[in-house]
Motif scaffolding. Structure first.
Motif, PDB file in Angstrom:
ATOM      1  N   HIS A 467       0.845  -1.191   0.000  1.00  0.00           N
ATOM      2  CA  HIS A 467       0.000   0.000   0.000  1.00  0.00           C
ATOM      3  C   HIS A 467       0.886   1.249   0.000  1.00  0.00           C
ATOM      4  CE1 HIS A 467       0.979   0.628   4.277  1.00  0.00           C
ATOM      5  NE2 HIS A 467       0.807  -0.677   4.430  1.00  0.00           N
ATOM      6  N   SER A 468       0.234   2.397   0.014  1.00  0.00           N
ATOM      7  CA  SER A 468       0.907   3.708   0.109  1.00  0.00           C
ATOM      8  C   SER A 468       1.907   3.917  -1.021  1.00  0.00           C
ATOM      9  CB  SER A 468       1.603   3.856   1.480  1.00  0.00           C
ATOM     10  OG  SER A 468       0.679   3.681   2.528  1.00  0.00           O
ATOM     11  N   TYR A 469       1.494   3.579  -2.235  1.00  0.00           N
ATOM     12  CA  TYR A 469       2.349   3.737  -3.410  1.00  0.00           C
ATOM     13  C   TYR A 469       1.454   4.099  -4.583  1.00  0.00           C
ATOM     14  CZ  TYR A 469       6.257   2.752  -6.588  1.00  0.00           C
ATOM     15  OH  TYR A 469       7.267   2.864  -7.516  1.00  0.00           O
ATOM     16  N   PRO A 507      -8.235   6.167 -11.897  1.00  0.00           N
ATOM     17  CA  PRO A 507      -8.435   7.468 -11.257  1.00  0.00           C
ATOM     18  C   PRO A 507      -7.978   8.614 -12.156  1.00  0.00           C
ATOM     19  CG  PRO A 507      -6.556   6.332 -10.301  1.00  0.00           C
ATOM     20  CD  PRO A 507      -7.226   5.343 -11.204  1.00  0.00           C
ATOM     21  N   ALA A 508      -8.539   9.803 -11.898  1.00  0.00           N
ATOM     22  CA  ALA A 508      -8.210  10.976 -12.712  1.00  0.00           C
ATOM     23  C   ALA A 508      -6.824  11.525 -12.391  1.00  0.00           C
ATOM     24  CB  ALA A 508      -9.266  12.061 -12.496  1.00  0.00           C
ATOM     25  N   ARG A 509      -6.295  11.255 -11.218  1.00  0.00           N
ATOM     26  CA  ARG A 509      -4.985  11.793 -10.837  1.00  0.00           C
ATOM     27  C   ARG A 509      -3.881  11.180 -11.695  1.00  0.00           C
ATOM     28  NH1 ARG A 509      -5.377   7.395  -7.289  1.00  0.00           N
ATOM     29  NH2 ARG A 509      -3.425   6.171  -7.266  1.00  0.00           N
ATOM     30  N   VAL A 510      -2.755  11.830 -11.724  1.00  0.00           N
ATOM     31  CA  VAL A 510      -1.572  11.256 -12.382  1.00  0.00           C
ATOM     32  C   VAL A 510      -1.119  10.045 -11.574  1.00  0.00           C
ATOM     33  CG1 VAL A 510       0.819  11.661 -13.070  1.00  0.00           C
ATOM     34  CG2 VAL A 510      -0.880  13.490 -13.319  1.00  0.00           C
ATOM     35  N   HIS A 511      -0.928   8.908 -12.243  1.00  0.00           N
ATOM     36  CA  HIS A 511      -0.570   7.690 -11.523  1.00  0.00           C
ATOM     37  C   HIS A 511       0.218   6.746 -12.432  1.00  0.00           C
ATOM     38  CE1 HIS A 511      -4.391   6.797 -13.589  1.00  0.00           C
ATOM     39  NE2 HIS A 511      -3.938   5.551 -13.685  1.00  0.00           N
ATOM     40  N   ASN A 512       0.933   5.840 -11.809  1.00  0.00           N
ATOM     41  CA  ASN A 512       1.608   4.766 -12.534  1.00  0.00           C
ATOM     42  C   ASN A 512       0.612   3.643 -12.781  1.00  0.00           C
ATOM     43  OD1 ASN A 512       4.472   5.803 -12.362  1.00  0.00           O
ATOM     44  ND2 ASN A 512       3.968   5.683 -10.188  1.00  0.00           N
ATOM     45  N   TYR A 513       0.750   2.995 -13.953  1.00  0.00           N
ATOM     46  CA  TYR A 513      -0.261   2.024 -14.356  1.00  0.00           C
ATOM     47  C   TYR A 513       0.406   0.775 -14.928  1.00  0.00           C
ATOM     48  CZ  TYR A 513      -4.287   0.094 -16.938  1.00  0.00           C
ATOM     49  OH  TYR A 513      -5.278  -0.707 -17.425  1.00  0.00           O
ATOM     50  N   LEU A 514      -0.021  -0.383 -14.426  1.00  0.00           N
ATOM     51  CA  LEU A 514       0.414  -1.681 -14.946  1.00  0.00           C
ATOM     52  C   LEU A 514      -0.816  -2.471 -15.360  1.00  0.00           C
ATOM     53  CD1 LEU A 514       3.067  -2.956 -12.357  1.00  0.00           C
ATOM     54  CD2 LEU A 514       3.500  -2.278 -14.715  1.00  0.00           C
ATOM     55  N   GLU A 515      -0.772  -3.025 -16.565  1.00  0.00           N
ATOM     56  CA  GLU A 515      -1.878  -3.850 -17.046  1.00  0.00           C
ATOM     57  C   GLU A 515      -1.332  -5.240 -17.350  1.00  0.00           C
ATOM     58  OE1 GLU A 515      -5.111  -2.022 -19.314  1.00  0.00           O
ATOM     59  OE2 GLU A 515      -4.486  -3.344 -20.961  1.00  0.00           O
ATOM     60  N   PHE A 551      10.080   0.647 -14.058  1.00  0.00           N
ATOM     61  CA  PHE A 551      10.141  -0.504 -13.159  1.00  0.00           C
ATOM     62  C   PHE A 551       9.908  -0.028 -11.730  1.00  0.00           C
ATOM     63  CE2 PHE A 551      13.084  -3.067 -10.415  1.00  0.00           C
ATOM     64  CZ  PHE A 551      12.247  -4.155 -10.297  1.00  0.00           C
ATOM     65  N   HIS A 552       8.928  -0.590 -11.048  1.00  0.00           N
ATOM     66  CA  HIS A 552       8.575  -0.178  -9.693  1.00  0.00           C
ATOM     67  C   HIS A 552       9.165  -1.167  -8.692  1.00  0.00           C
ATOM     68  CE1 HIS A 552       5.989   2.957 -11.213  1.00  0.00           C
ATOM     69  NE2 HIS A 552       5.548   2.088 -12.097  1.00  0.00           N
ATOM     70  N   TYR A 553      10.339  -0.852  -8.215  1.00  0.00           N
ATOM     71  CA  TYR A 553      11.083  -1.764  -7.346  1.00  0.00           C
ATOM     72  C   TYR A 553      10.299  -2.129  -6.096  1.00  0.00           C
ATOM     73  CZ  TYR A 553      14.444  -3.334  -3.885  1.00  0.00           C
ATOM     74  OH  TYR A 553      15.070  -4.042  -2.895  1.00  0.00           O
ATOM     75  N   ARG A 554       9.705  -1.135  -5.445  1.00  0.00           N
ATOM     76  CA  ARG A 554       9.003  -1.416  -4.186  1.00  0.00           C
ATOM     77  C   ARG A 554       7.891  -2.434  -4.387  1.00  0.00           C
ATOM     78  NH1 ARG A 554       6.808   3.618  -1.052  1.00  0.00           N
ATOM     79  NH2 ARG A 554       5.700   1.891  -0.054  1.00  0.00           N
ATOM     80  N   PHE A 555       7.137  -2.272  -5.453  1.00  0.00           N
ATOM     81  CA  PHE A 555       6.025  -3.174  -5.726  1.00  0.00           C
ATOM     82  C   PHE A 555       6.524  -4.585  -6.003  1.00  0.00           C
ATOM     83  CE2 PHE A 555       3.231  -5.146  -8.951  1.00  0.00           C
ATOM     84  CZ  PHE A 555       2.071  -5.267  -8.201  1.00  0.00           C
ATOM     85  N   TRP A 556       7.475  -4.703  -6.913  1.00  0.00           N
ATOM     86  CA  TRP A 556       7.936  -6.038  -7.303  1.00  0.00           C
ATOM     87  C   TRP A 556       8.712  -6.718  -6.177  1.00  0.00           C
ATOM     88  CZ3 TRP A 556       5.427  -8.264 -10.789  1.00  0.00           C
ATOM     89  CH2 TRP A 556       4.912  -7.563 -11.885  1.00  0.00           C
TER      90      TRP A 556
END
Length: 652
Positions: A467-469, A507-515, A551-556
């Motif tokens: 969370h918190s990312y 969401p409408a905010r700027v965000h990182n997206y993985l599909e 690449f999102h290190y924290r997530f992976w």
């Protein structure tokens, strides 16, 4: 007692020291003497390090994408970025710290860069090599990373993956192990398992072993994520698992001892091995990216390491943007060449008598992965050995085949024929893999009743604990061909807050997206058993699109090694849903005949296995309509997918 070394690597003259500019300075004395010196413009403080990336030893240069006054440098190999001011890596973000050198200025105002070298563990109680007899120490190669080593009757095995697939259904053995492999394995005196990836920790192999001998001592390193963290869930019974601290000799008998060492890039998971028999050293670096932080013994007798590359879904499973077939082909060729060069450098630094490339003999054998098999070209072990022979002719090489035997004493005495080839008629390459047995087991999870209730999604992602990312992921369940399948889930998870939420639209905010498109069987198996996401990503069981291409290190890192050790309590979940008569999804388990995918079912030998490009992903609006067409708003999301693995460290 062995003391810490205080080694002066570089001394600048007074003039050179004075001429250091504010900010980043690159200093190169030779190919092996490259340094970064950062001079703080505010107070003149100096920080320094070797100009060597922590990942695979690449060289940093000024990052032209940053502002001119920026202190961020970019590695020429894989694009990792280091902030020289803080000596922290910023790509991957929230990840590593660069090891610093001590910057000393003497009374003549000359700058020296000093490296403090702690004593290395093998230097304690080191032994003078004793004479050996022919046949006293013999290495027999079985397959992949599995070697049988006979030390005058004491038998050791390494990483026994000898049957079944690895990473769910993505990896299969390239080599056919000797027919008597199980007879040999059950007689081992001890086994070393380097890490928890399933091409090294093979539960199908250990399941057969334990039916014959569950009491064989198995040794693993004391990694933050225990090697056998999923032992209970596997159902395999092993009665003699021994967890060893790093860098300490463990004695088997008066002649034989070994120590386990950690990896410098993946210390939470990867390990390597140093064996000492009568003073003769054997180094097995297995899959370590930076074994023991790059500090390795020099002049060992035998060195074993991986070599192949391709142990990742990147870039083959990626689509959209730059990920065209041409780009992938060029990238893969370039990366394999870089890996060959890096391995050659490490081998030359260690300077073994004999080098053997192993731990890379796998194949994407299932017909549904023909695209991966064709695209994911790997290094040729013979080509690596030819490079070593060309540039370091004093190092002898061995390209192993199942059943071949190396005699250490023949190596020492310079015998030309130190390898005994496999017995006549030995089968080298596998031709069949019993796909149906293992795929049926994986796909049996599709029918698990928890998936009738959409709330499994929120239960699962709350259990994950990430969370918190500022990241939104979209998870899409598909058939084996990555096409939409009736009964599969399609949902979003937003990790920005302290608890994940499950919107019906991005969401409408700027965000990182993985599909991510995920084969439904592997996906649900991952969720059901609380498995790490390696099976999905390293096993080529998903297809990925991302915006921005980061690449999102924290997530992976979280999904790879920081998930809770016990799976979600699905029994309790199911009891609660049934007791409250919670609504069920109209269609939640696909027809088994459809899971294989139409094109695969129609012609499993087809040369045109379907692959996914960005246009084949359902649109965001269609995902929203799918959500709204349910009889309820899905209050949860998710399933485990994608797994990071060694090669997810490769950053474009």
């Amino acid at each position: 007692m062995v003391e810490q070394e205080h080694v002066v690597l570089l001394t600048l003259s007074r003039e050179e020291t004075t001429n250091l500019k504010d900010g980043v300075n690159f200093i190169t004395k030779s190919d092996n003497e490259k340094y970064v010196v950062f001079k703080n413009p505010d107070d003149g403080e100096v920080k320094a390090s070797r100009n060597k990336c922590k990942h695979q030893g690449g060289t940093f240069i000024k990052d032209i994408e940053e502002e001119p006054e920026s202190c961020v440098m970019k590695c020429t190999k894989h694009g990792w970025k280091l902030d020289a001011k803080t000596m922290r890596y910023v790509n991957p973000p929230d990840s590593f710290i660069q090891e610093q050198l001590v910057a000393e200025i003497d009374d003549q105002e000359r700058l020296s860069l000093v490296e403090l070298r702690p004593p290395q563990p093998w230097q304690y109680n080191s032994r003078v090599p004793q004479p050996l007899e022919e046949g006293e120490v013999k290495f027999t190669y079985l397959t992949h990373a599995c070697m049988e080593i006979n030390f005058n009757g004491t038998i050791m095995f390494t990483d026994p993956w000898l049957t079944g697939p690895a990473f769910a259904r993505g990896w299969w053995l390239l080599h056919e192990p000797p027919a008597d492999w199980l007879d040999r394995l059950e007689k081992a005196d001890f086994i070393y398992i380097s890490h928890l990836h399933s091409d090294h920790l093979s539960y199908p192999t250990l399941e057969l072993l334990t039916k014959r001998n569950p009491n064989i001592p198995i040794y693993v390193g004391d990694t933050a994520m225990p090697v056998f963290v999923k032992l209970k869930d596997s159902g395999v019974i092993l009665n003699n698992i021994n967890v060893l601290r790093f860098g300490l000799w463990h004695e088997i008998n008066e002649d034989l001892r070994f120590m386990i060492m950690m990896d410098g890039v993946h210390p939470d998971m990867d390990t390597c091995l140093l064996v000492d028999y009568k003073g003769h050293l054997i180094l097995n670096t297995v899959d370590c990216t930076n074994p023991n932080g790059g500090r390795l013994p020099h002049g060992v007798d035998i060195m074993l390491s991986d070599f192949a590359g391709g142990a990742s879904g990147f870039p083959m499973t990626f689509s959209g943007g730059k990920y065209t077939e041409t780009w992938k082909k060029q990238f893969i060729k370039r990366e394999r060449n870089k890996l060959l060069y890096y391995k050659t450098q490490v081998i030359r630094d260690v300077a073994p008598r004999v080098y053997c490339p192993f731990a890379g003999y796998f194949v994407e054998a299932h017909p549904s992965d023909k695209y991966i098999k064709t695209t994911n070209t790997k290094n040729d072990p013979a080509a690596l050995n030819q490079m070593i022979s060309k540039y370091s002719p004093e190092i002898r090489t061995w390209t192993p085949q199942p059943g071949a035997v190396l005699d250490l004493q023949k190596v020492i005495q310079g015998d030309e024929y130190f390898i005994t080839p496999p017995p006549p008629g030995t089968k080298v390459f596998k031709e069949s893999w019993n796909f149906e047995k293992y795929l049926d087991e994986i796909n049996s999870t599709v029918d698990e009743e928890i998936f009738a209730y959409p709330e499994w999604i929120s239960v699962y992602y709350n259990w994950c604990g990430f969370h918190s990312y500022n990241l939104v992921i979209r998870m899409i369940e598909t058939d084996d061909n990555f096409d939409a399948i009736e009964g599969g889930y399609d949902f979003l998870v937003d990790f920005e807050g302290t608890t994940p939420i499950y919107p019906t639209e991005r969401p409408a905010r700027v965000h990182n997206y993985l599909e991510m498109k995920n084969r439904i069987g592997v996906h649900r198996q991952t969720v059901l058993h609380g498995m790490f996401w390696d099976n999905l990503y390293i096993g080529f069981n998903n297809r990925i699109s991302r915006k921005p291409d980061t690449f999102h290190y924290r997530f992976w890192n979280h999904m790879q090694i920081l998930l809770p050790r016990d799976p979600p309590d699905w029994k309790k979940f199911l009891e609660e849903k049934k007791s409250t008569e919670a609504p069920r999804k109209d269609v939640w388990k696909p027809d088994p005949a459809l899971i294989q995918g139409k094109s695969i079912t129609a012609n499993t030998s087809s040369d045109s296995i379907h692959t996914t490009d960005s246009s084949s992903f359902p649109s965001h609006s269609s995902a929203s309509s799918v959500m709204h067409n349910l009889k309820w708003i899905v209050p949860a999301v998710g399933a485990a997918a994608l797994a990071i693995g060694l090669a997810i460290w490769i950053l474009e």
